[in-house]
Design a protein around this motif. Structure first.
Motif, PDB file in Angstrom:
ATOM      1  N   ILE A  49       0.858  -1.191   0.000  1.00 23.20           N
ATOM      2  CA  ILE A  49       0.000   0.000   0.000  1.00 23.20           C
ATOM      3  C   ILE A  49       0.889   1.234   0.000  1.00 23.20           C
ATOM      4  CG2 ILE A  49      -1.876   1.190   1.193  1.00 23.20           C
ATOM      5  CD1 ILE A  49      -2.678  -1.524   2.395  1.00 23.20           C
ATOM      6  N   PRO A  50       1.309   1.676  -1.169  1.00 17.09           N
ATOM      7  CA  PRO A  50       2.235   2.816  -1.234  1.00 17.09           C
ATOM      8  C   PRO A  50       1.609   4.101  -0.706  1.00 17.09           C
ATOM      9  CG  PRO A  50       1.609   2.066  -3.456  1.00 17.09           C
ATOM     10  CD  PRO A  50       1.038   1.091  -2.493  1.00 17.09           C
ATOM     11  N   GLU A  51       0.269   4.124  -0.621  1.00 19.89           N
ATOM     12  CA  GLU A  51      -0.392   5.327  -0.115  1.00 19.89           C
ATOM     13  C   GLU A  51      -0.228   5.474   1.394  1.00 19.89           C
ATOM     14  OE1 GLU A  51      -1.737   2.843  -1.734  1.00 19.89           O
ATOM     15  OE2 GLU A  51      -2.807   3.536  -3.511  1.00 19.89           O
ATOM     16  N   ALA A  52       0.287   4.442   2.060  1.00 24.31           N
ATOM     17  CA  ALA A  52       0.415   4.491   3.517  1.00 24.31           C
ATOM     18  C   ALA A  52       1.860   4.762   3.922  1.00 24.31           C
ATOM     19  CB  ALA A  52      -0.023   3.158   4.114  1.00 24.31           C
ATOM     20  N   ASN A  53       1.980   5.519   5.004  1.00 25.74           N
ATOM     21  CA  ASN A  53       3.275   5.678   5.646  1.00 25.74           C
ATOM     22  C   ASN A  53       3.151   5.083   7.045  1.00 25.74           C
ATOM     23  OD1 ASN A  53       5.884   6.513   6.282  1.00 25.74           O
ATOM     24  ND2 ASN A  53       5.081   8.381   7.246  1.00 25.74           N
ATOM     25  N   LEU A  54       3.663   3.875   7.232  1.00 25.25           N
ATOM     26  CA  LEU A  54       3.507   3.207   8.522  1.00 25.25           C
ATOM     27  C   LEU A  54       4.445   3.843   9.538  1.00 25.25           C
ATOM     28  CD1 LEU A  54       2.145   0.855  10.069  1.00 25.25           C
ATOM     29  CD2 LEU A  54       4.203  -0.470   9.580  1.00 25.25           C
ATOM     30  N   VAL A  55       3.858   4.499  10.509  1.00 24.29           N
ATOM     31  CA  VAL A  55       4.652   5.267  11.487  1.00 24.29           C
ATOM     32  C   VAL A  55       5.188   4.352  12.589  1.00 24.29           C
ATOM     33  CG1 VAL A  55       4.555   7.122  13.177  1.00 24.29           C
ATOM     34  CG2 VAL A  55       3.269   7.304  11.027  1.00 24.29           C
ATOM     35  N   ALA A  56       4.330   3.448  13.045  1.00 22.10           N
ATOM     36  CA  ALA A  56       4.731   2.607  14.175  1.00 22.10           C
ATOM     37  C   ALA A  56       3.779   1.439  14.288  1.00 22.10           C
ATOM     38  CB  ALA A  56       4.695   3.414  15.473  1.00 22.10           C
TER      39      ALA A  56
END
Lengths: 340, 340, 340, 340
Positions: free
Chosen positions: A27-34
């Protein structure tokens, strides 16, 4: 190019770790923070495997972080409502695994919090994103087949889950059939009355805590359609997932997928492959698509495709099924709760 | 109500006795006058079984009988041409099993006699009457799929016939592939060139008399279509009968029929039934329909649906296939014979 | 945990950019170091889309970089052999898209260079990694069905590629059938003789440069099996990919995959979905698996699953098919080249 | 060779005339003595068509004839019980179409008469003779799939019958579902409890006399199996006849038969044929087989495969379904009647 959504995952068990892997890889639209889990070691293994930098034990830490825009809740069911309430108050958008909770008051409190904070909430009914079930809906919604008459769903697990899970799962109707009850609403609309029957034919130990492994639920819908769901905890040939909407001018049914397309002919006849083993295989793409759509809805400020009310009504229907089973009579949905 | 046709059967072996039973039980338009076989005892058994009054040994007796209007010839192949000639001269209409003969001069003499006597002749290419193969023809003939590009036929027997039969059968291309060569003409039209390859993989004894059990024939049609036929003498899963006409705007294919529709799912996957065992089962209805249509054509004085020329050209194509195989090169049909 | 392989992609057109995306998103065993295209702007778009830092125009730069361990070559066909030679001399392991080259001398020089440098080479015959085709191979290799008798492959593109591509592609037999010729070797083994026929029924412009759009190839294998491949450049119902290995004791066939499993029943009969559109959809997982296996073979120093000789023999068979077509006669493979 | 049974047909409407044609053409074990219909003209048409010599109007005449050994009753439902009683007293063996009667007392009196006279009685539940349904039974009875868990039957007519017939038919549960209720007993065994729901979605005129056109029946069997039957009076794609017995170790299901095996592929996807139109087509062979077996049972003095008790219990279950529908609650079969 669209912006990426900063999201954190709460709960990194089987489903949570799959969502985490999807967020990182697919899911390139997501930036997994933690990622977060009260079992810190469990979360750390997932983080190491996927190269994730930040791992926390207490989800409040994530809610306090202003860079986190949304949370994906895959903790144990009994924590869902509490985390939703906390996340909503912290202004985070929420994707929550099913069921929202087993207790309707918990659900209502959580939905109230969501409403007050005006955050997005999407419930993880993954099957609504299956290409074949969506296609059936699309066909019947187009009107070309006329009014739906009979809904028929077959949903059978490949094998009985672990008993310790079963004990706290809400039982057959709230853990397993809940997917079909949601699918029934997705395909047809609101349900008016339910009659549920069931038995224990596979795992005798279920009797100890009153659960079932083989059930049939019949449904009367508000629009006059009637329907039936059959469920089993053990289909040895794989995860059996069939759906039919039979209408006045025809029918639309979604057959099972199959592991490969090979057929072997011999003196014994023709043999083809097993079904995909279980939901992680069968609905792999749905788990990606539902989260992508959630992110899109947050980023573009659109309503989510599976709402809090959808999550709530599925639980209402599950309770109606249990009441029907226990009292061996058809139960009106209004006996359990009204729509909010 | 239409009149009944007085018909006699010549040859009461496996195919002849089946035709006889059909005439008695399933074709009310026929009045079976007599049956005939040089092996009188064989004919008598059939007669007893079906309650037939008149049994003769010499077919000339039937030809001399003015009440006999038509004969169905199911004698051994090497007698076909002679009986056709005699029957034509006697003014009887003729239904003759395939092949007309193995020798083209015999065929031409027989067809000349038929022409002179102006009687009806129909050749027993039963597969032209199969509902699925007819449906494929109907679809492509309608033009909705555009020009045919590739014809693909799979025809595989369940097991190797008796060697004594094989020895006099004309071999793979004239006994077995001849059905497919006729079907190729039925579906597409005239053939221009053939290339045939083959081998012995199933029954080594065939090598003694130069026959084959596993073959592939490729075809170039006059209209530019290309095609392929694959044949085997041993498909252990049943009588494999598939056909596809692939066209510019789509494809039409006839799948195999199956003995029953049951599928069994287990840990080994999904198992379905065998194919119908052989031609007597698979084409049972075709044997009825072809004779009914023959009778209709006689009674209403219409051209028969499978003509003498059809019977002749299938043999021409069979010889071309043998020549191609022996010389390992593509063979023009005009090298064998021209259309009459 | 295993180490990651430092790999660079040379050529970022349609296939190259797909491999690049797979390396970034789906193959955690890879560390994509850089991408390269003589059309720097094309590569830059891919890099931006996938967040790749290093983009180069001249592949020699990558070969000079000691951190690059392997290259994936997806440049235009006419550059394959040259890049392989250069990469081999630079000591880089090589994954190269099919075909290795159209000219056999170019291939031989490239393979010589690979041999001298002792690097790994894998050719991109993606279909060998398809689960269904592998399963067919596994069934027949187990011996349970006895000796293979007939191989049957159907391979039909959904629509004619761009003519500028067709002009330099090597034509039908070297561009398209080459996949089936390789599959034939994968399923059965070495080929002894080929007969190819073909025509232009779809795109008349192909006649200008002697190409074909509708072909049938028949094969005699060294082990006695016979086979047939039918190809078309235009199947309007999707990418038609079927395979059968018919054996003495049964058959194994791989049916088409289908876009979804929905069947709609109406007064017109039952309608199901199209086939997956083309190779990017149908073989999406194969493109991932082939590269994962290449990386594993490099990292664990094992032979690659599709060797240089495999790449070479497919081209040899393609040339044999063209020779057969042009001379309209069966052609021995030994007329083209011997195995190395 | 076995002797022929002298049999007469009483009632020559749609079903009766089909039985008559079968007795004449397809059942050589039968000697059709006479046919009978109170509408003499109707019987005469059938007789003329089939070349039957003796036609009578009053069935007592046949019962008085000592040469008549057995009767096949296909009169209107309300006459069944009376004719059975009369035939039994006259010492005739009896094949009676379903249902035996709508009134249970009528049935009990008829069965008493049969018992006293010690004649054979077989009820016309034709589907028990379907090769696929028999095969499912055979598979589950073998024990290889373990205990049955869920029975699932789909039975849908192609179109609503004439209203004048519907008015006196016993309604949905006694006219149509009765076949499925009998099949349920055939596949699994005795039923303990029924819950039935239904609605009118197809033909509003049915509401006038309280009939239904769209129903779902759920079943609890004595052995613990649960089951569901869905019925509709209008499946526009043909006569939908599916059955599944899902067991602990697998499943056995009987798919629909199809009119032909042709599939057409085009830009719209793949299209296949309709289902056989209705019971006369779908169960054509069953109607022959059931009567052949009846004759064999009479001639060899064996119990019939579908007994009077089978006929009675299907009606009991139909009444239970109606009671359940009217009272909207599960109904114990013992509330209607006990087994005899």
């Amino acid at each position: 190019m669209t912006r990426k959504l900063n999201i954190a995952v709460i709960g990194t068990g089987r489903i949570g770790s799959m969502h985490t892997a999807n967020l990182v890889r697919r899911i390139p639209e997501a930036n997994l923070v933690a990622i977060c889990d009260i079992r810190l070691d469990v979360a750390q293994v997932v983080a190491d495997d996927l190269g994730i930098q930040r791992v926390v034990q207490d989800y409040h830490e994530l809610l306090a972080d202003p860079t986190v825009e949304a949370v994906l809740i895959a903790a144990s069911t009994n924590a869902h409502a509490m985390i939703i309430k906390d996340a909503a108050r912290a202004g985070k958008h929420i994707f929550c695994e099913k069921p929202l909770a087993l207790d309707l008051r918990d659900i209502d409190e959580a939905l109230d919090a969501v409403k007050r904070s005006n955050v997005k909430l999407q419930v993880g009914f993954n099957r609504r994103f299956d290409k074949s079930f969506k296609r059936v809906r699309q066909i019947t919604a187009s009107g070309e087949l006329g009014k739906p008459c009979i809904l028929r769903i077959t949903n059978r697990d490949p094998e009985v889950p672990a008993l310790e899970f079963m004990r706290v799962s809400g039982g057959m109707f709230l853990d397993m059939s809940i997917h079909d009850l949601d699918m029934a609403r997705f395909q047809i609309g609101e349900v008016e009355e339910i009659y549920a029957m069931g038995t224990v034919l596979i795992e005798p130990a279920l009797k100890e805590f009153g659960d079932l492994d083989t059930t049939i639920i019949t449904l009367k819908f508000v629009d006059g359609t009637i329907g039936v769901i059959d469920n089993s905890r053990q289909a040895v040939y794989g995860y059996d997932q069939q759906l039919e909407v039979f209408c006045l001018k025809g029918t639309a049914f979604a057959n099972n997928e199959i592991e490969d397309t090979v057929v072997k002919g011999s003196r014994q006849g023709f043999q083809s492959a097993l079904l995909p083993y279980f939901f992680m295989q069968r609905y792999a793409e749905c788990y990606v698509d539902e989260v992508r759509q959630f992110i899109e809805c947050v980023c573009e400020d659109k309503p989510t495709p599976v709402t809090g009310e959808d999550g709530r009504m599925a639980v209402v229907l599950g309770h109606a099924a249990w009441k029907s089973y226990h009292e061996n009579r058809p139960v009106k949905i209004s006996e359990i709760a009204s729509p909010r």
